[in-house]
Enzyme design. Structure first.
Site, PDB file in Angstrom:
ATOM      1  N   HIS A 273      34.721  38.161  35.472  1.00 41.64           N
ATOM      2  CA  HIS A 273      34.469  38.228  36.922  1.00 41.64           C
ATOM      3  C   HIS A 273      33.304  39.186  37.165  1.00 41.64           C
ATOM      4  O   HIS A 273      33.369  40.346  36.745  1.00 41.64           O
ATOM      5  CB  HIS A 273      35.714  38.742  37.661  1.00 41.64           C
ATOM      6  CG  HIS A 273      36.898  37.839  37.497  1.00 41.64           C
ATOM      7  ND1 HIS A 273      37.174  36.813  38.367  1.00 41.64           N
ATOM      8  CD2 HIS A 273      37.850  37.786  36.535  1.00 41.64           C
ATOM      9  CE1 HIS A 273      38.270  36.176  37.961  1.00 41.64           C
ATOM     10  NE2 HIS A 273      38.702  36.750  36.845  1.00 41.64           N
ATOM     11  N   LEU A 274      32.289  38.702  37.849  1.00 41.72           N
ATOM     12  CA  LEU A 274      31.104  39.544  38.097  1.00 41.72           C
ATOM     13  C   LEU A 274      30.899  39.908  39.557  1.00 41.72           C
ATOM     14  O   LEU A 274      30.097  40.801  39.858  1.00 41.72           O
ATOM     15  CB  LEU A 274      29.840  38.841  37.582  1.00 41.72           C
ATOM     16  CG  LEU A 274      29.632  38.833  36.074  1.00 41.72           C
ATOM     17  CD1 LEU A 274      28.365  38.061  35.719  1.00 41.72           C
ATOM     18  CD2 LEU A 274      29.566  40.240  35.503  1.00 41.72           C
ATOM     19  N   ARG A 275      31.590  39.202  40.471  1.00 43.56           N
ATOM     20  CA  ARG A 275      31.425  39.477  41.920  1.00 43.56           C
ATOM     21  C   ARG A 275      29.995  39.198  42.398  1.00 43.56           C
ATOM     22  O   ARG A 275      29.215  38.558  41.722  1.00 43.56           O
ATOM     23  CB  ARG A 275      31.824  40.916  42.276  1.00 43.56           C
ATOM     24  CG  ARG A 275      33.067  41.436  41.598  1.00 43.56           C
ATOM     25  CD  ARG A 275      34.321  40.698  41.981  1.00 43.56           C
ATOM     26  NE  ARG A 275      35.502  41.388  41.457  1.00 43.56           N
ATOM     27  CZ  ARG A 275      36.640  40.769  41.151  1.00 43.56           C
ATOM     28  NH1 ARG A 275      36.782  39.471  41.314  1.00 43.56           N
ATOM     29  NH2 ARG A 275      37.666  41.463  40.699  1.00 43.56           N
TER      30      ARG A 275
ATOM     31  N   ASP B  68      38.636  38.787  31.008  1.00 42.52           N
ATOM     32  CA  ASP B  68      39.156  38.812  32.387  1.00 42.52           C
ATOM     33  C   ASP B  68      38.808  40.141  33.042  1.00 42.52           C
ATOM     34  O   ASP B  68      39.537  40.622  33.911  1.00 42.52           O
ATOM     35  CB  ASP B  68      40.666  38.547  32.440  1.00 42.52           C
ATOM     36  CG  ASP B  68      41.104  38.089  33.837  1.00 42.52           C
ATOM     37  OD1 ASP B  68      40.244  37.778  34.675  1.00 42.52           O
ATOM     38  OD2 ASP B  68      42.331  38.056  34.086  1.00 42.52           O
TER      39      ASP B  68
ATOM     40  N   HIS C 160      43.734  33.473  29.899  1.00 42.64           N
ATOM     41  CA  HIS C 160      44.481  34.737  29.790  1.00 42.64           C
ATOM     42  C   HIS C 160      45.989  34.544  29.561  1.00 42.64           C
ATOM     43  O   HIS C 160      46.803  34.942  30.383  1.00 42.64           O
ATOM     44  CB  HIS C 160      44.226  35.663  30.981  1.00 42.64           C
ATOM     45  CG  HIS C 160      44.220  35.012  32.343  1.00 42.64           C
ATOM     46  ND1 HIS C 160      45.236  34.219  32.800  1.00 42.64           N
ATOM     47  CD2 HIS C 160      43.304  35.040  33.338  1.00 42.64           C
ATOM     48  CE1 HIS C 160      44.945  33.799  34.017  1.00 42.64           C
ATOM     49  NE2 HIS C 160      43.777  34.275  34.364  1.00 42.64           N
TER      50      HIS C 160
ATOM     51  N   HIS D  82      35.750  34.723  29.690  1.00 41.61           N
ATOM     52  CA  HIS D  82      36.408  34.782  31.012  1.00 41.61           C
ATOM     53  C   HIS D  82      36.006  36.091  31.680  1.00 41.61           C
ATOM     54  O   HIS D  82      36.496  37.154  31.324  1.00 41.61           O
ATOM     55  CB  HIS D  82      37.933  34.709  30.847  1.00 41.61           C
ATOM     56  CG  HIS D  82      38.677  34.662  32.140  1.00 41.61           C
ATOM     57  ND1 HIS D  82      39.649  33.714  32.402  1.00 41.61           N
ATOM     58  CD2 HIS D  82      38.618  35.440  33.246  1.00 41.61           C
ATOM     59  CE1 HIS D  82      40.138  33.916  33.618  1.00 41.61           C
ATOM     60  NE2 HIS D  82      39.533  34.968  34.153  1.00 41.61           N
TER      61      HIS D  82
ATOM     62  N   HIS E 160      44.062  28.914  35.626  1.00 38.58           N
ATOM     63  CA  HIS E 160      44.895  30.100  35.833  1.00 38.58           C
ATOM     64  C   HIS E 160      46.332  29.576  35.896  1.00 38.58           C
ATOM     65  O   HIS E 160      46.766  29.077  36.924  1.00 38.58           O
ATOM     66  CB  HIS E 160      44.519  30.832  37.127  1.00 38.58           C
ATOM     67  CG  HIS E 160      45.303  32.096  37.329  1.00 38.58           C
ATOM     68  ND1 HIS E 160      44.728  33.342  37.379  1.00 38.58           N
ATOM     69  CD2 HIS E 160      46.637  32.313  37.453  1.00 38.58           C
ATOM     70  CE1 HIS E 160      45.662  34.264  37.536  1.00 38.58           C
ATOM     71  NE2 HIS E 160      46.840  33.663  37.591  1.00 38.58           N
TER      72      HIS E 160
ATOM     73  N   HIS F 196      37.234  46.148  40.588  1.00 33.51           N
ATOM     74  CA  HIS F 196      37.548  46.438  41.997  1.00 33.51           C
ATOM     75  C   HIS F 196      37.194  47.904  42.211  1.00 33.51           C
ATOM     76  O   HIS F 196      37.472  48.737  41.332  1.00 33.51           O
ATOM     77  CB  HIS F 196      39.052  46.258  42.276  1.00 33.51           C
ATOM     78  CG  HIS F 196      39.520  44.844  42.216  1.00 33.51           C
ATOM     79  ND1 HIS F 196      39.369  43.943  43.239  1.00 33.51           N
ATOM     80  CD2 HIS F 196      40.139  44.157  41.216  1.00 33.51           C
ATOM     81  CE1 HIS F 196      39.883  42.767  42.899  1.00 33.51           C
ATOM     82  NE2 HIS F 196      40.356  42.869  41.669  1.00 33.51           N
TER      83      HIS F 196
ATOM     84  N   ALA G 112      44.699  46.072  44.443  1.00 39.01           N
ATOM     85  CA  ALA G 112      44.129  44.792  43.988  1.00 39.01           C
ATOM     86  C   ALA G 112      44.422  44.586  42.499  1.00 39.01           C
ATOM     87  O   ALA G 112      44.471  45.553  41.734  1.00 39.01           O
ATOM     88  CB  ALA G 112      42.624  44.791  44.228  1.00 39.01           C
TER      89      ALA G 112
ATOM     90  N   LYS H  96      37.151  25.666  37.042  1.00 43.00           N
ATOM     91  CA  LYS H  96      38.286  26.588  36.993  1.00 43.00           C
ATOM     92  C   LYS H  96      39.290  26.252  38.089  1.00 43.00           C
ATOM     93  O   LYS H  96      38.955  26.277  39.269  1.00 43.00           O
ATOM     94  CB  LYS H  96      37.774  28.026  37.170  1.00 43.00           C
ATOM     95  CG  LYS H  96      38.860  29.080  37.272  1.00 43.00           C
ATOM     96  CD  LYS H  96      39.541  29.368  35.952  1.00 43.00           C
ATOM     97  CE  LYS H  96      40.737  30.283  36.089  1.00 43.00           C
ATOM     98  NZ  LYS H  96      40.399  31.671  36.340  1.00 43.00           N
TER      99      LYS H  96
ATOM    100  N   ASN I 119      35.736  32.685  41.610  1.00 43.33           N
ATOM    101  CA  ASN I 119      36.597  33.074  42.745  1.00 43.33           C
ATOM    102  C   ASN I 119      35.940  34.143  43.618  1.00 43.33           C
ATOM    103  O   ASN I 119      36.473  35.230  43.818  1.00 43.33           O
ATOM    104  CB  ASN I 119      37.972  33.556  42.233  1.00 43.33           C
ATOM    105  CG  ASN I 119      37.882  34.783  41.341  1.00 43.33           C
ATOM    106  OD1 ASN I 119      36.894  34.985  40.637  1.00 43.33           O
ATOM    107  ND2 ASN I 119      38.903  35.621  41.377  1.00 43.33           N
TER     108      ASN I 119
HETATM  109  O1  DOR Z   1      43.892  40.473  37.682  1.00 44.56           O
HETATM  110  C1  DOR Z   1      43.188  39.578  38.068  1.00 44.56           C
HETATM  111  N1  DOR Z   1      42.040  39.811  38.742  1.00 44.56           N
HETATM  112  N2  DOR Z   1      43.571  38.319  37.847  1.00 44.56           N
HETATM  113  C2  DOR Z   1      42.907  37.269  38.367  1.00 44.56           C
HETATM  114  O2  DOR Z   1      43.333  36.164  38.164  1.00 44.56           O
HETATM  115  C3  DOR Z   1      41.746  37.484  39.249  1.00 44.56           C
HETATM  116  C4  DOR Z   1      41.116  38.776  38.998  1.00 44.56           C
HETATM  117  C5  DOR Z   1      40.139  39.171  40.080  1.00 44.56           C
HETATM  118  O3  DOR Z   1      39.292  38.344  40.439  1.00 44.56           O
HETATM  119  O4  DOR Z   1      40.214  40.287  40.557  1.00 44.56           O
HETATM  120 ZN    ZN Z   2      40.229  35.988  35.777  1.00 43.85          ZN
END
Ligand code: DOR
Ligand code: ZN
Length: 330
Positions: free
Chosen positions: A14-16, A237, A165, A12, A131, A241, A252, A94, A40
């Site tokens: 997040h790479l942006r 996860d 998570h 799980h 989620h 940011h 965030a 997802k 996302n």
């Molecule tokens: O803390 C989080 N950050 N929970 C999420 O479900 C998304 C993630 C994010 O993309 O920043």
């Molecule tokens: Zn996540």
């Protein structure tokens, strides 16, 4: 002393996009053989073309031949033809309840209207990653969502459902009731509780969704993981940011743990006297549950103190400034 991990996986991540992707992708590809990539983005990854484009961007940014980007599609109602076109390019879909977290505005608003897509996913053996939070009081959101998991697990017994998570004792209980349900657990939810986030001075770097819960929840997660639970796998996860979006009014949600995940997990498993379970937690269980054959990659952790940097570019990592007992061998 050292530990050899075979093909560790982050289930799980997040790479942006853009500069952030360029900055963070190499930190995961350096120490993992693969990762499940969350969809996302500002414009969610919700079409076969977007999956293809995003995967190419990740591969270019990650600069590693021995890394598999396991792509996910953002859940919406899809036709049979759309799913057939994308099935071999994704590891799963997802699902976000609408508005529950970063980039989830176009998520699901009406769970009664998604049965058709779920039935197709079950038929085509496309896993559903969720989620699992409802919109109530923040500490009860996961608990309130459990009835949705229960309905899904019973209505679609051949659909592989992954509770992403998990943070509560109740989630572990539910997991134990259904063979078609798996879960990921993060490093930070094994380490911190709500006290660490807001018990003293508020710590924006520990603010994430789902929020860290009570000591007894953390105890139950640890007990499950350290008993070698065969359906709980590691998913960081890690959610970067930039610092100015964390240290501000309207912080965030997200903890950036990618560069520290394996050394910190080694420390945690060692403290629990369960280093023997680390390989299965970070790879074997996921391979088994998803039927994966990740790229062969050996990652060596050595017992050599390492101080976590205060910043990686614009992002503050989990454990910034701490000295860890384990480090990743060059
Ligand atoms: O803390 C989080 N950050 N929970 C999420 O479900 C998304 C993630 C994010 O993309 O920043
Ligand atoms: Zn996540």
């Amino acid at each position: 002393m050292h530990i050899v991990l075979n093909s560790p996986l982050d289930m799980h991540l997040h790479l942006r996009e853009g500069d952030m992707l360029q900055a963070v992708a190499p930190m995961t590809t350096a120490s993992f053989a693969g990762a499940v990539i969350m969809p996302n983005l500002v414009s969610p990854v919700d079409s076969p073309a977007k999956v293809r484009r995003y995967k190419e961007q990740i591969e270019a940014a990650g600069k590693s031949a021995s890394f598999a980007a396991y792509m996910t599609l953002f859940f919406r109602n899809y036709s049979r033809a759309e799913l057939a076109a994308v099935r071999k390019k994704i590891i799963g879909i997802k699902l976000y309840p609408a508005g529950i977290t970063t980039g989830s505005d176009s998520g699901v608003t009406d769970f009664a209207s998604i049965g058709g897509t779920l039935a197709l996913m079950e038929e085509m053996q496309i896993p559903l990653l969720v989620h699992g939070e409802a919109g109530g009081f923040v500490l009860d959101r996961e608990k309130e969502f459990l009835e949705v998991y229960l309905r899904l697990a019973e209505s679609f017994p051949n659909l592989h459902i992954v509770m992403e998570h998990i943070t509560t004792a109740e989630a572990v209980d539910l997991l134990d009731c259904y063979q078609n349900v798996s879960a990921t657990v993060t490093l930070h939810h094994l380490l911190i509780t709500l006290d660490d986030v807001i018990g003293g001075l508020m710590q924006p770097d520990l603010f994430c969704k789902p929020i860290a819960k009570r000591p007894e929840d953390r105890r139950r997660l640890r007990d499950a993981v350290f008993s070698g639970h065969q359906r709980i796998m590691f998913g960081s996860d890690s959610a970067p940011h930039p610092r100015h979006k964390k240290e501000c009014c309207g912080c965030a949600a997200g903890i950036f743990s990618a560069p520290v995940a394996l050394p910190m997990l080694a420390e945690l498993f060692e403290d629990a006297g369960r280093l023997d379970l680390l390989q299965s937690f970070v790879s074997d269980i996921a391979c088994n549950r998803y039927g994966l054959q990740p790229p062969a990659k050996q990652v060596i952790l050595e017992k050599k103190p390492w101080q976590v940097p205060e910043l990686y570019g614009k992002v503050k990592p989990f454990g910034a400034g701490q000295t860890l007992r384990w480090s990743i061998a060059a």
